[in-house]
Design an enzyme around this catalytic site. Structure first.
Site: not given
Ligand code: ATP
Ligand code: LTN
Length: 335
Positions: A115, A197, A200
């Protein structure tokens, strides 16, 4: 805490639009855990402040995530679902834990490194101490189990280290939490770059299926998904990451095995396959869309859940905070 059941704690940051990655990797698996555990699920709005937010959008996004938790099937009368900022004990314990966390430990965190590289103009102290606030979230509720994605493993390790360190000095203060990592769907990949991955915060909206997307949008995005030139639906993560990711998504929402999916699409092209995936995902999300729309019509139910659960969470959190303050030798308040 009356520990008849074990305590489970998890949460998500409060910004952006939830994706099917968040749903499959986290939210979907949280539903019904309340039968086995006392469950707490936070909308982690204070953690989101480590990155600049537009206040009006932020307020809406956090509420949307709360409502999506409920629309996805988490019963707010059986699970304590609340906004982190509504329970001041999080920041209060966060400060205490900061004083028991070493700079060297925080410096090693890969999320901090990632980050800081991404937001080079805003490497703030909150971004650095993010893990001690996360430790406070978990330790306040004396959580036994923390379901998280693989990316959060390092943060859970530091939480355990801080808790053990304080337990060693002051006697038994905290339950030491265990991580719980989903076996399938732990990593849904981007539709545009299937070795990355699905996230969001991805700027390419076609890379991501959002939980708010309608059926047409979902089907259109799946049609555009990156695959390969072999034109054979076969599960092979290394050589066919795009197709394998679509197969995993399809398998999870339809409860079909990879073998069954290969048979189902034998001799068919990617067009048919992608359409089937799109339709299956849209159908799986439809009940959530309906419930979400109902909650939007009448906001009073969600309002009441937000209020009641903030009180419930505060009760448990304050109990731990008082215990910690006392053990540390802070003078008790005179009432
Ligand atoms: P950002 O892009 O804002 O970092 P993110 O989409 O990675 O967000 P988080 O808020 O970090 O999401 O994660 C919320 C939950 O969703 C966590 O338990 C994370 O492991 C899960 N998660 C996020 N993205 C994935 C993915 N692509 N596949 C499976 N689980 C996910
Ligand atoms: N860091 C997590 C969100 C989060 C969390 C928590 C998860 C904040 N506090 C406590 C589990 C337990 C994330 O970025 N997904």
């Amino acid at each position: 805490m009356e520990k008849e059941k074990k305590v489970l704690y998890s949460g998500m940051q409060a910004t952006g639009l939830l994706t099917i990655g968040n749903y499959i990797g986290a939210l979907k698996n949280w539903v019904n855990l309340n039968e086995e555990y006392d469950c707490f699920f936070g909308v982690m709005d204070l953690h989101s402040l480590t990155v600049r937010q537009n206040p009006a959008e932020f307020r809406k996004a956090a509420r949307r995530i709360y409502t999506q938790y409920v629309a996805a099937g988490l019963d707010p009368e059986k699970n304590c679902i609340y906004f982190q900022s509504h329970v001041p004990a999080h920041t209060q314990l966060g400060w205490v834990l900061d004083c028991f966390t070493y700079m060297g430990e925080l410096n090693r965190m890969t999320q901090f490194k990632d980050k800081s590289a991404k937001h080079a103009d805003n490497i703030n102290a909150g971004l650095f101490t993010y893990p001690s606030l996360m430790a406070a979230d978990i330790l306040l509720y004396q959580a036994d189990v923390v379901p998280i994605g693989a990316d959060q493993k390092q943060h859970l390790e530091i939480c355990r280290d801080i808790a053990e360190r304080m337990n060693n000095i002051y006697g038994d203060i905290f339950t030491i939490p265990e991580g719980y990592f989903p076996k399938i769907g732990a990593k849904i990949m981007s539709l545009a770059e299937p070795t990355k991955k699905m996230s969001k915060s991805d700027e390419n909206v076609n890379a991501t299926i959002y939980l708010v997307d309608d059926k047409d949008t979902i089907i259109r995005k799946f049609k555009k998904a990156v695959t390969d030139s072999e034109a054979q639906v076969r599960y092979d993560v290394e050589n066919k990451p795009g197709v394998s990711n679509l197969m995993e998504i399809y398998g999870i929402v339809t409860e079909k095995s990879m073998d069954a999916i290969e048979k189902e699409f034998e001799g068919k092209g990617y067009g048919d396959f992608k359409l089937a995936v799109g339709e299956a995902v849209a159908d799986a999300l439809e009940p959530m869309h309906k419930r979400y729309a109902e909650f939007e019509q009448d906001k009073s139910y969600i309002d009441k859940c937000i209020k009641d659960n903030a009180e419930k969470a505060s009760y448990y959190a304050n109990k731990t905070l008082r215990k910690v303050y006392k053990k540390l030798g802070l003078n008790e308040m005179i009432r």
